[in-house]
Design a protein around this motif. Structure first.
Motif, PDB file in Angstrom:
ATOM      1  N   ARG A  53       0.800  -1.227   0.000  1.00 26.90           N
ATOM      2  CA  ARG A  53       0.000   0.000   0.000  1.00 26.90           C
ATOM      3  C   ARG A  53       0.833   1.277   0.000  1.00 26.90           C
ATOM      4  N   ALA A  54       2.141   1.144  -0.044  1.00 29.12           N
ATOM      5  CA  ALA A  54       3.012   2.322   0.011  1.00 29.12           C
ATOM      6  C   ALA A  54       2.812   3.202  -1.227  1.00 29.12           C
ATOM      7  N   PRO A  55       2.925   4.511  -1.043  1.00 28.11           N
ATOM      8  CA  PRO A  55       2.800   5.415  -2.198  1.00 28.11           C
ATOM      9  C   PRO A  55       3.841   5.076  -3.264  1.00 28.11           C
ATOM     10  N   GLY A  56       3.388   5.057  -4.501  1.00 23.71           N
ATOM     11  CA  GLY A  56       4.292   4.794  -5.612  1.00 23.71           C
ATOM     12  C   GLY A  56       4.485   3.319  -5.934  1.00 23.71           C
ATOM     13  N   ILE A  57       3.822   2.437  -5.197  1.00 21.21           N
ATOM     14  CA  ILE A  57       3.934   0.999  -5.445  1.00 21.21           C
ATOM     15  C   ILE A  57       2.692   0.527  -6.178  1.00 21.21           C
ATOM     16  N   ALA A  58       2.894  -0.217  -7.239  1.00 16.28           N
ATOM     17  CA  ALA A  58       1.790  -0.837  -7.976  1.00 16.28           C
ATOM     18  C   ALA A  58       2.061  -2.338  -8.018  1.00 16.28           C
ATOM     19  N   THR A  59       1.170  -3.128  -7.426  1.00 20.23           N
ATOM     20  CA  THR A  59       1.351  -4.573  -7.462  1.00 20.23           C
ATOM     21  C   THR A  59       0.639  -5.134  -8.683  1.00 20.23           C
ATOM     22  N   VAL A  60       1.239  -6.168  -9.255  1.00 21.33           N
ATOM     23  CA  VAL A  60       0.659  -6.807 -10.442  1.00 21.33           C
ATOM     24  C   VAL A  60       0.682  -8.316 -10.255  1.00 21.33           C
ATOM     25  N   PRO A  61      -0.315  -8.995 -10.801  1.00 19.30           N
ATOM     26  CA  PRO A  61      -0.334 -10.448 -10.688  1.00 19.30           C
ATOM     27  C   PRO A  61       0.723 -11.082 -11.592  1.00 19.30           C
ATOM     28  N   VAL A  62       1.087 -12.282 -11.250  1.00 14.12           N
ATOM     29  CA  VAL A  62       1.962 -13.070 -12.114  1.00 14.12           C
ATOM     30  C   VAL A  62       1.049 -14.058 -12.828  1.00 14.12           C
ATOM     31  N   THR A  63       0.975 -13.921 -14.132  1.00  9.93           N
ATOM     32  CA  THR A  63       0.050 -14.733 -14.909  1.00  9.93           C
ATOM     33  C   THR A  63       0.622 -16.118 -15.206  1.00  9.93           C
ATOM     34  N   ARG A  64      -0.258 -16.997 -15.616  1.00 10.79           N
ATOM     35  CA  ARG A  64       0.158 -18.340 -16.017  1.00 10.79           C
ATOM     36  C   ARG A  64       1.180 -18.271 -17.143  1.00 10.79           C
ATOM     37  N   ASP A  65       0.969 -17.380 -18.106  1.00 14.15           N
ATOM     38  CA  ASP A  65       1.922 -17.241 -19.215  1.00 14.15           C
ATOM     39  C   ASP A  65       3.312 -16.858 -18.732  1.00 14.15           C
ATOM     40  N   VAL A  66       3.375 -15.950 -17.782  1.00 13.46           N
ATOM     41  CA  VAL A  66       4.675 -15.550 -17.222  1.00 13.46           C
ATOM     42  C   VAL A  66       5.343 -16.739 -16.565  1.00 13.46           C
ATOM     43  N   LEU A  67       4.584 -17.516 -15.802  1.00 11.05           N
ATOM     44  CA  LEU A  67       5.153 -18.683 -15.131  1.00 11.05           C
ATOM     45  C   LEU A  67       5.685 -19.694 -16.145  1.00 11.05           C
ATOM     46  N   VAL A  68       4.925 -19.936 -17.207  1.00 16.45           N
ATOM     47  CA  VAL A  68       5.373 -20.889 -18.232  1.00 16.45           C
ATOM     48  C   VAL A  68       6.593 -20.354 -18.959  1.00 16.45           C
ATOM     49  N   HIS A  69       6.566 -19.103 -19.388  1.00 18.51           N
ATOM     50  CA  HIS A  69       7.699 -18.527 -20.115  1.00 18.51           C
ATOM     51  C   HIS A  69       8.956 -18.452 -19.257  1.00 18.51           C
ATOM     52  N   SER A  70       8.795 -18.372 -17.941  1.00 18.74           N
ATOM     53  CA  SER A  70       9.975 -18.302 -17.076  1.00 18.74           C
ATOM     54  C   SER A  70      10.790 -19.589 -17.130  1.00 18.74           C
ATOM     55  N   THR A  71      10.172 -20.675 -17.553  1.00 17.32           N
ATOM     56  CA  THR A  71      10.899 -21.946 -17.673  1.00 17.32           C
ATOM     57  C   THR A  71      11.658 -22.050 -18.981  1.00 17.32           C
ATOM     58  N   ARG A  72      11.476 -21.068 -19.867  1.00 15.38           N
ATOM     59  CA  ARG A  72      12.085 -21.108 -21.195  1.00 15.38           C
ATOM     60  C   ARG A  72      13.125 -20.018 -21.414  1.00 15.38           C
ATOM     61  N   LEU A  73      13.637 -19.459 -20.343  1.00 11.22           N
ATOM     62  CA  LEU A  73      14.643 -18.411 -20.473  1.00 11.22           C
ATOM     63  C   LEU A  73      15.921 -18.990 -21.052  1.00 11.22           C
ATOM     64  N   GLN A  74      16.510 -18.305 -22.006  1.00  9.93           N
ATOM     65  CA  GLN A  74      17.742 -18.751 -22.649  1.00  9.93           C
ATOM     66  C   GLN A  74      18.898 -18.780 -21.663  1.00  9.93           C
ATOM     67  N   GLY A  75      19.595 -19.886 -21.567  1.00 15.70           N
ATOM     68  CA  GLY A  75      20.812 -19.959 -20.779  1.00 15.70           C
ATOM     69  C   GLY A  75      20.618 -19.960 -19.278  1.00 15.70           C
ATOM     70  N   ASP A  76      19.377 -20.056 -18.801  1.00 16.79           N
ATOM     71  CA  ASP A  76      19.102 -20.044 -17.360  1.00 16.79           C
ATOM     72  C   ASP A  76      19.939 -18.977 -16.658  1.00 16.79           C
ATOM     73  N   PRO A  77      19.620 -17.686 -16.888  1.00 18.51           N
ATOM     74  CA  PRO A  77      20.430 -16.602 -16.330  1.00 18.51           C
ATOM     75  C   PRO A  77      20.448 -16.557 -14.809  1.00 18.51           C
ATOM     76  N   HIS A  78      19.509 -17.211 -14.179  1.00 21.96           N
ATOM     77  CA  HIS A  78      19.446 -17.206 -12.721  1.00 21.96           C
ATOM     78  C   HIS A  78      19.245 -18.626 -12.229  1.00 21.96           C
ATOM     79  N   GLY A  79      19.961 -19.007 -11.200  1.00 22.80           N
ATOM     80  CA  GLY A  79      19.788 -20.327 -10.624  1.00 22.80           C
ATOM     81  C   GLY A  79      18.515 -20.459  -9.820  1.00 22.80           C
ATOM     82  N   ASP A  80      17.989 -19.356  -9.329  1.00 30.66           N
ATOM     83  CA  ASP A  80      16.795 -19.353  -8.502  1.00 30.66           C
ATOM     84  C   ASP A  80      15.564 -19.224  -9.397  1.00 30.66           C
ATOM     85  N   PRO A  81      14.655 -20.199  -9.378  1.00 29.73           N
ATOM     86  CA  PRO A  81      13.457 -20.106 -10.222  1.00 29.73           C
ATOM     87  C   PRO A  81      12.649 -18.830  -9.979  1.00 29.73           C
ATOM     88  N   ALA A  82      12.622 -18.346  -8.749  1.00 32.02           N
ATOM     89  CA  ALA A  82      11.885 -17.114  -8.457  1.00 32.02           C
ATOM     90  C   ALA A  82      12.473 -15.931  -9.214  1.00 32.02           C
TER      91      ALA A  82
END
Length: 97
Positions: A53-82
């Protein structure tokens, strides 16, 4: 390092003066707390509610598409799935995924 911009710079660039935070980030904060890798001065539920609720913060949902596409990142730039989910969310915010 944080750099403070003159208020006229974001306006000139057409940048919104808000921080977009995927709701998934709140899960990550709670997870880090549960593992003892992060400490807050108050209860996590209270802290997360205030952060959302802080001023200047906008929260957004993480969609199913985002979750699926996160498994297809080139070269796995991050070891942490989050991290991959947050990275894909940022990339998808500029276009429709």
């Amino acid at each position: 390092m944080f750099v403070s911009l003159s208020p006229s710079i974001p306006a000139a660039l057409g940048v919104a003066r808000r921080l977009v935070v995927p709701n998934f980030s709140f899960w990550k904060i709670a997870l880090l707390l549960s593992k003892g890798r992060l400490q807050l001065g108050t209860d996590v539920t209270v802290w997360l509610d205030r952060a959302a609720r802080a001023p200047g913060i906008a929260t957004v949902p993480v969609t199913r598409d985002v979750l699926v596409h996160s498994t297809r990142l080139q070269g796995d730039p991050h070891g942490d799935p989050a991290d991959g989910i947050r990275l894909r969310r940022r990339r998808c915010s500029a276009r429709r995924c």
